[in-house]
Design a protein around this motif. Structure first.
Motif, PDB file in Angstrom:
ATOM      1  N   PRO A 137       3.848 -11.210   9.720  1.00  0.00           N
ATOM      2  CA  PRO A 137       3.293 -11.434   8.388  1.00  0.00           C
ATOM      3  C   PRO A 137       4.214 -12.257   7.507  1.00  0.00           C
ATOM      4  CG  PRO A 137       4.135  -9.203   8.580  1.00  0.00           C
ATOM      5  CD  PRO A 137       4.191  -9.795   9.957  1.00  0.00           C
ATOM      6  N   LEU A 138       3.612 -12.909   6.513  1.00  0.00           N
ATOM      7  CA  LEU A 138       4.396 -13.636   5.514  1.00  0.00           C
ATOM      8  C   LEU A 138       5.080 -12.674   4.558  1.00  0.00           C
ATOM      9  CD1 LEU A 138       1.678 -16.283   4.623  1.00  0.00           C
ATOM     10  CD2 LEU A 138       3.716 -16.682   6.000  1.00  0.00           C
ATOM     11  N   TRP A 139       4.442 -11.524   4.324  1.00  0.00           N
ATOM     12  CA  TRP A 139       4.951 -10.538   3.369  1.00  0.00           C
ATOM     13  C   TRP A 139       4.428  -9.186   3.770  1.00  0.00           C
ATOM     14  CZ3 TRP A 139       2.016  -7.180   0.468  1.00  0.00           C
ATOM     15  CH2 TRP A 139       2.686  -6.457  -0.543  1.00  0.00           C
ATOM     16  N   ARG A 140       5.213  -8.158   3.521  1.00  0.00           N
ATOM     17  CA  ARG A 140       4.742  -6.786   3.680  1.00  0.00           C
ATOM     18  C   ARG A 140       5.267  -5.957   2.524  1.00  0.00           C
ATOM     19  NH1 ARG A 140       5.792  -4.995   9.015  1.00  0.00           N
ATOM     20  NH2 ARG A 140       6.519  -7.046   9.639  1.00  0.00           N
ATOM     21  N   ASP A 141       4.518  -4.945   2.134  1.00  0.00           N
ATOM     22  CA  ASP A 141       4.997  -4.096   1.051  1.00  0.00           C
ATOM     23  C   ASP A 141       6.131  -3.230   1.588  1.00  0.00           C
ATOM     24  OD1 ASP A 141       3.580  -0.914   0.778  1.00  0.00           O
ATOM     25  OD2 ASP A 141       3.349  -2.171   2.546  1.00  0.00           O
ATOM     26  N   PRO A 142       6.942  -2.617   0.710  1.00  0.00           N
ATOM     27  CA  PRO A 142       8.099  -1.863   1.194  1.00  0.00           C
ATOM     28  C   PRO A 142       7.764  -0.730   2.145  1.00  0.00           C
ATOM     29  CG  PRO A 142       8.332  -2.321  -1.132  1.00  0.00           C
ATOM     30  CD  PRO A 142       6.942  -2.757  -0.755  1.00  0.00           C
ATOM     31  N   THR A 143       6.571  -0.191   2.090  1.00  0.00           N
ATOM     32  CA  THR A 143       6.198   0.867   3.029  1.00  0.00           C
ATOM     33  C   THR A 143       5.849   0.305   4.396  1.00  0.00           C
ATOM     34  OG1 THR A 143       3.807   0.824   2.573  1.00  0.00           O
ATOM     35  CG2 THR A 143       5.189   2.150   1.103  1.00  0.00           C
ATOM     36  N   GLY A 144       5.617  -1.006   4.476  1.00  0.00           N
ATOM     37  CA  GLY A 144       5.259  -1.625   5.742  1.00  0.00           C
ATOM     38  C   GLY A 144       3.819  -1.456   6.140  1.00  0.00           C
ATOM     39  N   ARG A 145       3.004  -0.895   5.244  1.00  0.00           N
ATOM     40  CA  ARG A 145       1.612  -0.594   5.608  1.00  0.00           C
ATOM     41  C   ARG A 145       0.646  -1.723   5.270  1.00  0.00           C
ATOM     42  NH1 ARG A 145       3.292   4.425   3.159  1.00  0.00           N
ATOM     43  NH2 ARG A 145       3.733   5.967   4.759  1.00  0.00           N
ATOM     44  N   VAL A 146       0.982  -2.529   4.279  1.00  0.00           N
ATOM     45  CA  VAL A 146       0.091  -3.616   3.853  1.00  0.00           C
ATOM     46  C   VAL A 146       0.811  -4.940   4.046  1.00  0.00           C
ATOM     47  CG1 VAL A 146      -1.216  -4.601   1.929  1.00  0.00           C
ATOM     48  CG2 VAL A 146      -1.040  -2.120   2.177  1.00  0.00           C
ATOM     49  N   VAL A 147       0.107  -5.925   4.609  1.00  0.00           N
ATOM     50  CA  VAL A 147       0.734  -7.211   4.887  1.00  0.00           C
ATOM     51  C   VAL A 147      -0.125  -8.368   4.393  1.00  0.00           C
ATOM     52  CG1 VAL A 147       1.935  -6.358   6.938  1.00  0.00           C
ATOM     53  CG2 VAL A 147      -0.325  -7.390   7.189  1.00  0.00           C
ATOM     54  N   LEU A 148       0.550  -9.464   4.077  1.00  0.00           N
ATOM     55  CA  LEU A 148      -0.101 -10.746   3.855  1.00  0.00           C
ATOM     56  C   LEU A 148       0.213 -11.570   5.086  1.00  0.00           C
ATOM     57  CD1 LEU A 148      -1.460 -13.036   2.193  1.00  0.00           C
ATOM     58  CD2 LEU A 148       0.809 -13.508   1.242  1.00  0.00           C
ATOM     59  N   ALA A 149      -0.809 -12.003   5.806  1.00  0.00           N
ATOM     60  CA  ALA A 149      -0.583 -12.661   7.087  1.00  0.00           C
ATOM     61  C   ALA A 149      -1.404 -13.927   7.240  1.00  0.00           C
ATOM     62  CB  ALA A 149      -0.910 -11.700   8.233  1.00  0.00           C
ATOM     63  N   GLU A 150      -0.819 -14.882   7.939  1.00  0.00           N
ATOM     64  CA  GLU A 150      -1.511 -16.106   8.326  1.00  0.00           C
ATOM     65  C   GLU A 150      -2.201 -15.826   9.655  1.00  0.00           C
ATOM     66  OE1 GLU A 150       0.231 -20.140  10.202  1.00  0.00           O
ATOM     67  OE2 GLU A 150       0.926 -19.697   8.164  1.00  0.00           O
ATOM     68  N   VAL A 151      -3.467 -16.135   9.770  1.00  0.00           N
ATOM     69  CA  VAL A 151      -4.209 -15.834  10.991  1.00  0.00           C
ATOM     70  C   VAL A 151      -4.765 -17.111  11.624  1.00  0.00           C
ATOM     71  CG1 VAL A 151      -4.825 -13.466  10.372  1.00  0.00           C
ATOM     72  CG2 VAL A 151      -6.291 -15.337   9.631  1.00  0.00           C
ATOM     73  N   THR A 152      -4.828 -17.098  12.932  1.00  0.00           N
ATOM     74  CA  THR A 152      -5.419 -18.210  13.666  1.00  0.00           C
ATOM     75  C   THR A 152      -6.923 -18.018  13.736  1.00  0.00           C
ATOM     76  OG1 THR A 152      -3.410 -18.439  15.001  1.00  0.00           O
ATOM     77  CG2 THR A 152      -5.434 -19.428  15.859  1.00  0.00           C
ATOM     78  N   VAL A 153      -7.659 -19.025  13.301  1.00  0.00           N
ATOM     79  CA  VAL A 153      -9.120 -18.931  13.251  1.00  0.00           C
ATOM     80  C   VAL A 153      -9.725 -19.875  14.292  1.00  0.00           C
ATOM     81  CG1 VAL A 153     -11.162 -19.238  11.796  1.00  0.00           C
ATOM     82  CG2 VAL A 153      -9.042 -18.355  10.796  1.00  0.00           C
ATOM     83  N   ASN A 154     -10.601 -19.331  15.121  1.00  0.00           N
ATOM     84  CA  ASN A 154     -11.281 -20.131  16.134  1.00  0.00           C
ATOM     85  C   ASN A 154     -12.030 -21.301  15.485  1.00  0.00           C
ATOM     86  OD1 ASN A 154     -13.724 -20.807  17.953  1.00  0.00           O
ATOM     87  ND2 ASN A 154     -12.462 -19.514  19.279  1.00  0.00           N
TER      88      ASN A 154
END
Length: 221
Positions: A137-154
């Protein structure tokens, strides 16, 4: 607005310069007066020698009129103690503390002190350069439960509205990067060739999301 920074290391001095250039007044605290040598010659803010959780030191730095407080010294304990004093004693709502130990960061986050866990952040940045696109992920909250991620799209999703992708893939889109420019999502935003989709999701749901978006969309019957 007035901002107080504890710690005149590389991060603290850089923040001080950026904030001052943005038109804010700044006071920076460090127990070592030699640390202020990192500040440029034209720095107009206050230089306060002392311990960042000492009330007299904070008062000298203008904490009573501060809109924000940042603790970026080299010590986790000092950072979190001073951040709590700024918030609980002086009523500064906007506080941030740098924490090296990511396990502590989660605890302090639950206490209502926003933290930046530098070890976790640095590891994420390195992994993003080592592993395939979308693997970290590009970013995750301190708890590690929520992320901002770049995804590959078909490629088969090209021409599909992003809101429809959200619905069909069960994901919340954060923004689309199009030719280096971040675009916010509207009802009319359509995936184009070369677009990079970024999503906000629970970390434990990312495997499913990556699999769905990496495959061609299921056809409606």
């Amino acid at each position: 607005m007035h901002i107080v920074i504890m710690g005149c290391g590389r991060v603290g001095s850089t923040l001080a310069h950026i904030l001052e250039d943005s038109g804010h007044s700044v006071a920076i605290i460090d127990r070592d007066p030699q640390a202020f040598r990192r500040l440029r010659a034209g720095f107009r803010g206050r230089r306060v020698t002392g311990i960042g959780f000492d009330r007299d030191v904070l008062t000298e730095a203008g904490i009573e009129t501060a809109a924000a407080y940042v603790a970026v010294s080299s010590g986790d304990n000092s950072n979190i103690i001073s951040a709590r004093v700024a918030r609980e004693t002086f009523g500064v709502d906007n506080v941030v503390a740098r924490i090296y130990d990511p396990r502590r960061a989660e605890v302090y986050q639950r206490l209502g002190i926003p933290t930046v866990a530098t070890v976790r952040w640095t590891a994420d940045q390195i992994l993003r350069r080592l592993l395939p696109e979308g693997a970290e992920p590009l970013w995750r909250d301190p708890t590690g439960r929520v992320v901002l991620a770049e995804v590959t799209v078909n490629q088969s999703w090209i021409g599909t509205r992003v809101v429809d992708i959200e619905s069909r893939a069960g994901v919340r889109a954060a923004f689309v990067n199009r030719m280096g420019e971040a675009l916010t999502i509207t009802d009319d935003t359509v995936m184009q060739e070369g677009d990079v989709l970024h999503v906000i999701a629970a970390e434990n749901d990312m495997d499913r999301i990556n699999k769905v978006l990496a495959a061609a969309p299921e056809q409606d019957h």
